[in-house]
Write a protein that holds these residues in place. Sequence first.
Motif: not given
Length: 155
Positions: A23-29, A146-147, A33-40, A81-82
Amino acid sequence: MQIKPLQEIRAFLENIATPMGIEIVDLEWNDREAALTVFIETESGVDLDTCEKFHNAILDPIDELDPTYDKPYTLNVSSPGLDRPFKTQRDFERNLQKEVEVKLFAPLKGKKFLEGVMTGFDENTVTLKTDKEELKIAKNKIAKINKAIKFESGD
């Protein structure tokens, strides 16, 4: 740097993630830093192997999507992250009947931090069962939910 809309990138990546049980939880640009982070996330959690497997699965297809219009960028895949805040309907569903931490913008009954079991939720509220009572809290009063993170003692 101009990039394609994150919703478009997410929809594209979900076609790869879903069959993998991811599951893709979030995307962050990060423009600096010209970086795409995919949180799963997965039902059994996320480890380094899961991140690497998904990164390898999306590397070529995302280049074909060309999210940065031929500009170089870094692609990261990470666990959210937790203590990540609940953002989606699925986050709330996954944590129903589980212990959560709630931080409020303003005190409720003298407290800005509550801990308990989330026994229900809807579009506007979260129901939290604490040791003393059951509270219905408006989502717009919640700064972060959060949890609950519990650490086992080594004794």
